[in-house]
Design a protein around this motif. Structure first.
Motif, PDB file in Angstrom:
ATOM      1  N   ALA A   1      69.107  25.367  43.091  1.00  0.00           N
ATOM      2  CA  ALA A   1      69.413  26.660  41.815  1.00  0.00           C
ATOM      3  C   ALA A   1      68.506  28.074  42.854  1.00  0.00           C
ATOM      4  O   ALA A   1      68.328  28.296  43.068  1.00  0.00           O
ATOM      5  CB  ALA A   1      69.401  26.754  41.051  1.00  0.00           C
ATOM      6  N   SER A   2      69.937  28.664  42.861  1.00  0.00           N
ATOM      7  CA  SER A   2      69.753  30.554  43.370  1.00  0.00           C
ATOM      8  C   SER A   2      69.473  30.676  42.177  1.00  0.00           C
ATOM      9  O   SER A   2      68.701  32.469  42.207  1.00  0.00           O
ATOM     10  CB  SER A   2      70.215  31.049  43.972  1.00  0.00           C
ATOM     11  OG  SER A   2      72.178  31.056  43.351  1.00  0.00           O
ATOM     12  N   VAL A   3      70.096  30.404  41.228  1.00  0.00           N
ATOM     13  CA  VAL A   3      69.806  31.721  39.979  1.00  0.00           C
ATOM     14  C   VAL A   3      69.675  30.475  38.212  1.00  0.00           C
ATOM     15  O   VAL A   3      70.673  29.515  38.051  1.00  0.00           O
ATOM     16  CB  VAL A   3      71.127  32.532  39.618  1.00  0.00           C
ATOM     17  CG1 VAL A   3      70.894  33.358  38.315  1.00  0.00           C
ATOM     18  CG2 VAL A   3      71.229  33.594  41.281  1.00  0.00           C
ATOM     19  N   ILE A   4      68.412  30.393  38.193  1.00  0.00           N
ATOM     20  CA  ILE A   4      68.374  30.378  36.814  1.00  0.00           C
ATOM     21  C   ILE A   4      68.204  31.621  35.756  1.00  0.00           C
ATOM     22  O   ILE A   4      67.410  32.548  36.045  1.00  0.00           O
ATOM     23  CB  ILE A   4      67.112  29.455  37.047  1.00  0.00           C
ATOM     24  CG1 ILE A   4      67.089  28.436  38.450  1.00  0.00           C
ATOM     25  CG2 ILE A   4      66.891  28.884  35.586  1.00  0.00           C
ATOM     26  CD1 ILE A   4      65.659  27.437  38.268  1.00  0.00           C
ATOM     27  N   VAL A   5      69.637  31.219  34.263  1.00  0.00           N
ATOM     28  CA  VAL A   5      69.092  31.984  33.590  1.00  0.00           C
ATOM     29  C   VAL A   5      68.671  31.014  32.129  1.00  0.00           C
ATOM     30  O   VAL A   5      68.719  29.744  31.891  1.00  0.00           O
ATOM     31  CB  VAL A   5      70.658  32.167  33.104  1.00  0.00           C
ATOM     32  CG1 VAL A   5      70.954  33.456  31.665  1.00  0.00           C
ATOM     33  CG2 VAL A   5      71.203  33.017  34.377  1.00  0.00           C
ATOM     34  N   CYS A   6      67.341  31.435  31.668  1.00  0.00           N
ATOM     35  CA  CYS A   6      67.009  31.503  30.551  1.00  0.00           C
ATOM     36  C   CYS A   6      67.044  32.748  29.632  1.00  0.00           C
ATOM     37  O   CYS A   6      66.923  33.830  29.549  1.00  0.00           O
ATOM     38  CB  CYS A   6      65.147  30.894  30.595  1.00  0.00           C
ATOM     39  SG  CYS A   6      64.838  29.420  31.403  1.00  0.00           S
ATOM     40  N   ALA A   7      66.744  32.169  28.100  1.00  0.00           N
ATOM     41  CA  ALA A   7      67.043  33.044  27.100  1.00  0.00           C
ATOM     42  C   ALA A   7      66.123  33.024  25.409  1.00  0.00           C
ATOM     43  O   ALA A   7      65.430  32.162  25.808  1.00  0.00           O
ATOM     44  CB  ALA A   7      68.354  32.875  25.826  1.00  0.00           C
ATOM     45  N   GLY A   8      65.122  34.247  25.108  1.00  0.00           N
ATOM     46  CA  GLY A   8      64.630  33.260  23.810  1.00  0.00           C
ATOM     47  C   GLY A   8      62.891  33.964  24.580  1.00  0.00           C
ATOM     48  O   GLY A   8      62.445  33.600  25.170  1.00  0.00           O
ATOM     49  N   THR A   9      62.483  33.946  23.689  1.00  0.00           N
ATOM     50  CA  THR A   9      61.158  34.324  23.196  1.00  0.00           C
ATOM     51  C   THR A   9      60.745  32.590  23.634  1.00  0.00           C
ATOM     52  O   THR A   9      59.415  33.169  23.872  1.00  0.00           O
ATOM     53  CB  THR A   9      60.234  35.139  21.858  1.00  0.00           C
ATOM     54  OG1 THR A   9      60.549  34.187  21.291  1.00  0.00           O
ATOM     55  CG2 THR A   9      60.475  36.529  21.898  1.00  0.00           C
ATOM     56  N   SER A  10      60.948  31.657  23.411  1.00  0.00           N
ATOM     57  CA  SER A  10      60.851  29.881  23.304  1.00  0.00           C
ATOM     58  C   SER A  10      60.274  29.945  24.834  1.00  0.00           C
ATOM     59  O   SER A  10      59.535  28.916  25.250  1.00  0.00           O
ATOM     60  CB  SER A  10      61.175  29.297  22.613  1.00  0.00           C
ATOM     61  OG  SER A  10      62.899  29.259  23.044  1.00  0.00           O
ATOM     62  N   MET A  11      61.589  30.577  25.696  1.00  0.00           N
ATOM     63  CA  MET A  11      60.846  30.996  27.434  1.00  0.00           C
ATOM     64  C   MET A  11      60.260  31.365  28.098  1.00  0.00           C
ATOM     65  O   MET A  11      59.669  30.818  29.427  1.00  0.00           O
ATOM     66  CB  MET A  11      62.653  30.345  27.445  1.00  0.00           C
ATOM     67  CG  MET A  11      63.209  29.738  26.744  1.00  0.00           C
ATOM     68  SD  MET A  11      63.702  27.666  27.062  1.00  0.00           S
ATOM     69  CE  MET A  11      63.633  27.584  29.212  1.00  0.00           C
ATOM     70  N   SER A  12      59.377  32.700  27.531  1.00  0.00           N
ATOM     71  CA  SER A  12      58.380  33.666  27.814  1.00  0.00           C
ATOM     72  C   SER A  12      57.982  32.262  29.265  1.00  0.00           C
ATOM     73  O   SER A  12      57.611  33.120  30.168  1.00  0.00           O
ATOM     74  CB  SER A  12      57.953  34.123  27.010  1.00  0.00           C
ATOM     75  OG  SER A  12      59.406  34.997  26.519  1.00  0.00           O
ATOM     76  N   ARG A  13      56.425  31.761  28.130  1.00  0.00           N
ATOM     77  CA  ARG A  13      55.604  30.941  29.029  1.00  0.00           C
ATOM     78  C   ARG A  13      56.526  30.183  30.123  1.00  0.00           C
ATOM     79  O   ARG A  13      55.619  30.866  31.717  1.00  0.00           O
ATOM     80  CB  ARG A  13      55.030  30.144  28.323  1.00  0.00           C
ATOM     81  CG  ARG A  13      53.667  29.531  29.005  1.00  0.00           C
ATOM     82  CD  ARG A  13      52.963  30.712  29.700  1.00  0.00           C
ATOM     83  NE  ARG A  13      51.772  29.308  30.424  1.00  0.00           N
ATOM     84  CZ  ARG A  13      51.117  28.637  29.446  1.00  0.00           C
ATOM     85  NH1 ARG A  13      50.744  28.525  28.345  1.00  0.00           N
ATOM     86  NH2 ARG A  13      50.059  27.616  30.824  1.00  0.00           N
ATOM     87  N   ALA A  14      57.755  29.751  30.119  1.00  0.00           N
ATOM     88  CA  ALA A  14      57.648  28.709  31.341  1.00  0.00           C
ATOM     89  C   ALA A  14      57.963  29.580  32.615  1.00  0.00           C
ATOM     90  O   ALA A  14      58.135  28.742  33.634  1.00  0.00           O
ATOM     91  CB  ALA A  14      58.857  28.270  30.602  1.00  0.00           C
ATOM     92  N   VAL A  15      59.286  30.532  32.546  1.00  0.00           N
ATOM     93  CA  VAL A  15      59.767  31.748  33.032  1.00  0.00           C
ATOM     94  C   VAL A  15      58.572  31.875  33.787  1.00  0.00           C
ATOM     95  O   VAL A  15      58.291  32.525  35.096  1.00  0.00           O
ATOM     96  CB  VAL A  15      61.033  33.103  32.472  1.00  0.00           C
ATOM     97  CG1 VAL A  15      60.557  33.601  33.694  1.00  0.00           C
ATOM     98  CG2 VAL A  15      61.695  31.747  32.096  1.00  0.00           C
TER      99      VAL A  15
END
Length: 217
Positions: free
Chosen positions: A84-98
């Motif tokens: 993957a060249s682009v990974i899209v995440c959303a929301g504060t629950s994903m903040s730490r992982a990103v």
């Protein structure tokens, strides 16, 4: 940020990887929810899919097995390892992982919607390969409803998430967009029907509607 503006950012990110002649793939990683369960994910997926189709790029949505930071990190890792060249995440629950992933996968462009990368200690940091964006879900819903009617659909259905503000905004925009498209096309009164309902956050959809909807969002 509207769906069309968000798509332009994805396009720019995709070109960064394409110039390296490496495999290009676009991945939406959710917080464990299905894409259809959240208005932000619906908006992100619509933009991702449209750009992927127009550009001939592979795209997919990945739903983590659980809802822990470790689950999110593992799913992001799998997407990166698949090219993957682009990974899209959303929301504060994903903040730490990103926050961690942007350091570990420097060749991947991350788009974090409705939040910023935050460390375990609460430190916020955007590295050069990460963008933090906000989606105007009302606008995204409006565009989806307008496009549906312009495409010839006249019997529509919308399923939102109960007690979820973004779902309400998206659904309202969807209805207004459908109404505007009908007016622009000169369609008669009651020519467009829209069934609108809500579901609980964890409830899976087994039967959508019983009225043979032509298109359901």
């Amino acid at each position: 940020m509207g769906a069309l503006s968000w798509r332009s950012v994805v396009a720019a990110a995709g070109r960064l990887r394409k110039e390296k002649t490496e495999p290009v793939d676009l991945v939406l990683v959710t917080d464990g929810s299905e894409v259809a369960s959240d208005a932000v994910y619906q908006s992100a997926w619509n933009g991702l899919a449209q750009y992927g189709d127009e550009s001939g790029l592979k795209y997919e949505a990945s739903v983590p097995a659980g809802r822990t930071t470790e689950d999110y990190e593992n799913t992001i890792k799998e997407a990166a390892q698949k090219g993957a060249s682009v990974i899209v995440c959303a929301g504060t629950s994903m903040s730490r992982a990103v926050y961690d992933a942007q350091r570990d996968w420097k060749d991947v462009r991350f788009l974090l919607l409705e939040a910023e990368p935050v460390s375990e200690s609460g430190r916020s940091r955007l590295r050069g390969n990460t963008e933090s964006l906000e989606i105007d879900v009302s606008e995204a819903g409006y565009l989806a409803g307008y496009a549906a009617v312009q495409a010839g659909y006249t019997h529509l259905g919308y399923i939102g998430q109960k007690n979820e503000e973004n779902g309400t905004k998206y659904g309202t925009g969807y209805a207004l967009g459908a109404e505007a498209a009908a007016a622009d096309l000169g369609l008669g009164e009651n020519s467009i029907t829209l069934d609108y309902t809500y579901r609980k956050k964890q409830q899976r959809i087994t039967v959508v509607f019983g009225k043979n909807q032509k298109l359901v969002w």
